[in-house]
Design a protein around this motif. Structure first.
Motif, mmCIF file in Angstrom:
data_model
loop_
_atom_site.group_PDB
_atom_site.id
_atom_site.type_symbol
_atom_site.label_atom_id
_atom_site.label_comp_id
_atom_site.label_asym_id
_atom_site.label_seq_id
_atom_site.Cartn_x
_atom_site.Cartn_y
_atom_site.Cartn_z
ATOM 1 N N ASP A 10 0.844 -1.181 0.000
ATOM 2 C CA ASP A 10 0.000 0.000 0.000
ATOM 3 C C ASP A 10 0.886 1.240 0.000
ATOM 4 O O ASP A 10 1.824 1.344 0.798
ATOM 5 N N VAL A 11 0.583 2.175 -0.873
ATOM 6 C CA VAL A 11 1.380 3.381 -0.994
ATOM 7 C C VAL A 11 1.244 4.252 0.255
ATOM 8 O O VAL A 11 2.193 4.922 0.665
ATOM 9 N N ARG A 12 0.091 4.225 0.897
ATOM 10 C CA ARG A 12 -0.104 5.032 2.106
ATOM 11 C C ARG A 12 0.819 4.577 3.230
ATOM 12 O O ARG A 12 1.375 5.409 3.948
ATOM 13 N N SER A 13 0.986 3.279 3.386
ATOM 14 C CA SER A 13 1.890 2.814 4.439
ATOM 15 C C SER A 13 3.345 3.106 4.076
ATOM 16 O O SER A 13 4.162 3.391 4.957
ATOM 17 N N LEU A 14 3.665 3.060 2.798
ATOM 18 C CA LEU A 14 5.019 3.410 2.366
ATOM 19 C C LEU A 14 5.295 4.894 2.604
ATOM 20 O O LEU A 14 6.374 5.270 3.064
ATOM 21 N N ALA A 15 4.306 5.737 2.317
ATOM 22 C CA ALA A 15 4.448 7.171 2.588
ATOM 23 C C ALA A 15 4.581 7.427 4.086
ATOM 24 O O ALA A 15 5.343 8.303 4.519
ATOM 25 N N ALA A 16 3.863 6.665 4.892
ATOM 26 C CA ALA A 16 3.980 6.792 6.346
ATOM 27 C C ALA A 16 5.370 6.378 6.813
ATOM 28 O O ALA A 16 5.923 6.978 7.731
ATOM 29 N N ALA A 17 5.948 5.360 6.192
ATOM 30 C CA ALA A 17 7.302 4.934 6.543
ATOM 31 C C ALA A 17 8.318 6.030 6.231
ATOM 32 O O ALA A 17 9.219 6.288 7.034
ATOM 33 N N VAL A 18 8.163 6.675 5.103
ATOM 34 C CA VAL A 18 9.065 7.772 4.737
ATOM 35 C C VAL A 18 8.891 8.939 5.708
ATOM 36 O O VAL A 18 9.865 9.517 6.192
ATOM 37 N N ALA A 19 7.639 9.283 6.021
ATOM 38 C CA ALA A 19 7.379 10.379 6.963
ATOM 39 C C ALA A 19 7.913 10.046 8.357
ATOM 40 O O ALA A 19 8.484 10.906 9.033
ATOM 41 N N GLY A 20 7.736 8.808 8.786
ATOM 42 C CA GLY A 20 8.256 8.400 10.083
ATOM 43 C C GLY A 20 9.771 8.449 10.131
ATOM 44 O O GLY A 20 10.360 8.841 11.145
ATOM 45 N N ALA A 21 10.405 8.046 9.046
ATOM 46 C CA ALA A 21 11.871 8.095 8.986
ATOM 47 C C ALA A 21 12.366 9.533 9.057
ATOM 48 O O ALA A 21 13.291 9.843 9.815
ATOM 49 N N LEU A 22 11.734 10.414 8.309
ATOM 50 C CA LEU A 22 12.128 11.821 8.348
ATOM 51 C C LEU A 22 11.882 12.428 9.721
ATOM 52 O O LEU A 22 12.691 13.203 10.232
ATOM 53 N N GLY A 23 10.761 12.080 10.325
ATOM 54 C CA GLY A 23 10.452 12.597 11.655
ATOM 55 C C GLY A 23 11.442 12.123 12.707
ATOM 56 O O GLY A 23 11.887 12.897 13.557
ATOM 57 N N ALA A 24 11.795 10.849 12.659
ATOM 58 C CA ALA A 24 12.747 10.306 13.635
ATOM 59 C C ALA A 24 14.124 10.936 13.463
ATOM 60 O O ALA A 24 14.796 11.251 14.455
ATOM 61 N N ILE A 25 14.539 11.142 12.228
ATOM 62 C CA ILE A 25 15.841 11.775 11.986
ATOM 63 C C ILE A 25 15.805 13.237 12.426
ATOM 64 O O ILE A 25 16.785 13.749 12.976
ATOM 65 N N ALA A 26 14.680 13.902 12.210
ATOM 66 C CA ALA A 26 14.553 15.292 12.657
ATOM 67 C C ALA A 26 14.646 15.381 14.174
ATOM 68 O O ALA A 26 15.321 16.257 14.715
ATOM 69 N N VAL A 27 13.976 14.479 14.879
ATOM 70 C CA VAL A 27 14.039 14.469 16.341
ATOM 71 C C VAL A 27 15.466 14.191 16.806
ATOM 72 O O VAL A 27 15.970 14.851 17.728
ATOM 73 N N MET A 28 16.137 13.238 16.162
ATOM 74 C CA MET A 28 17.512 12.927 16.525
ATOM 75 C C MET A 28 18.425 14.132 16.298
ATOM 76 O O MET A 28 19.269 14.458 17.146
ATOM 77 N N THR A 29 18.263 14.827 15.186
ATOM 78 C CA THR A 29 19.099 15.988 14.882
ATOM 79 C C THR A 29 18.834 17.120 15.859
ATOM 80 O O THR A 29 19.770 17.765 16.343
ATOM 81 N N LEU A 30 17.566 17.364 16.169
ATOM 82 C CA LEU A 30 17.243 18.400 17.150
ATOM 83 C C LEU A 30 17.804 18.056 18.523
ATOM 84 O O LEU A 30 18.265 18.934 19.255
ATOM 85 N N TRP A 31 17.769 16.796 18.889
ATOM 86 C CA TRP A 31 18.342 16.345 20.160
ATOM 87 C C TRP A 31 19.842 16.635 20.188
ATOM 88 O O TRP A 31 20.374 17.110 21.182
ATOM 89 N N MET A 32 20.510 16.338 19.089
ATOM 90 C CA MET A 32 21.960 16.556 19.044
ATOM 91 C C MET A 32 22.298 18.032 19.058
ATOM 92 O O MET A 32 23.284 18.446 19.678
ATOM 93 N N VAL A 33 21.502 18.868 18.390
ATOM 94 C CA VAL A 33 21.736 20.299 18.416
ATOM 95 C C VAL A 33 21.569 20.828 19.839
ATOM 96 O O VAL A 33 22.350 21.640 20.319
ATOM 97 N N ARG A 34 20.568 20.330 20.526
ATOM 98 C CA ARG A 34 20.260 20.806 21.878
ATOM 99 C C ARG A 34 21.313 20.372 22.907
ATOM 100 O O ARG A 34 21.695 21.160 23.747
ATOM 101 N N TYR A 35 21.754 19.129 22.847
ATOM 102 C CA TYR A 35 22.579 18.592 23.917
ATOM 103 C C TYR A 35 24.056 18.422 23.577
ATOM 104 O O TYR A 35 24.825 18.002 24.422
ATOM 105 N N ASN A 36 24.467 18.704 22.362
ATOM 106 C CA ASN A 36 25.890 18.591 21.997
ATOM 107 C C ASN A 36 26.512 19.959 21.704
ATOM 108 O O ASN A 36 27.353 20.071 20.836
ATOM 109 N N LYS A 37 26.082 20.968 22.419
ATOM 110 C CA LYS A 37 26.620 22.299 22.163
ATOM 111 C C LYS A 37 28.036 22.479 22.694
ATOM 112 O O LYS A 37 28.745 23.343 22.273
ATOM 113 N N GLY A 38 28.415 21.688 23.634
ATOM 114 C CA GLY A 38 29.778 21.858 24.036
ATOM 115 C C GLY A 38 30.043 21.499 25.433
ATOM 116 O O GLY A 38 31.035 21.484 25.953
#
Length: 87
Positions: free
Chosen positions: A59-87
């Motif tokens: 199903d294309v909808r579940s595939l689109a959800a997988a892509v959105a979930g992957a982007l969301g998880a990477i965004a959360v990970m990047t924001l976490w690193m920006v917040r807590y790896n400042k120095g």
């Protein structure tokens, strides 16, 4: 069969995003791909469980959800690193 397509789509998103993220924020290919797979599979599974996508067929909808979930998880990970790896 759906979970295999979710994993491959999430890994592809993880590889593409790994090229875009600056090196100081990158956790490497395996970290980015792992986080993408985690986010993609979880969101696609939730979409399937709640009935927005077909269960036992591709199903294309579940595939689109997988892509959105992957982007969301990477965004959360990047924001976490920006917040807590400042120095």
């Amino acid at each position: 069969m759906n979970i295999i397509s979710w994993i491959f789509a999430s890994i592809a998103v993880g590889m593409l995003v790994n090229l875009i993220i600056p090196r100081r924020l990158s956790v490497g290919f395996l970290g980015t791909a792992g986080m993408a797979v985690l986010g993609g599979v979880v969101l696609a599974f939730m979409v399937t469980v709640f009935g927005f996508a077909a269960e036992l067929e591709f199903d294309v909808r579940s595939l689109a959800a997988a892509v959105a979930g992957a982007l969301g998880a990477i965004a959360v990970m990047t924001l976490w690193m920006v917040r807590y790896n400042k120095g």
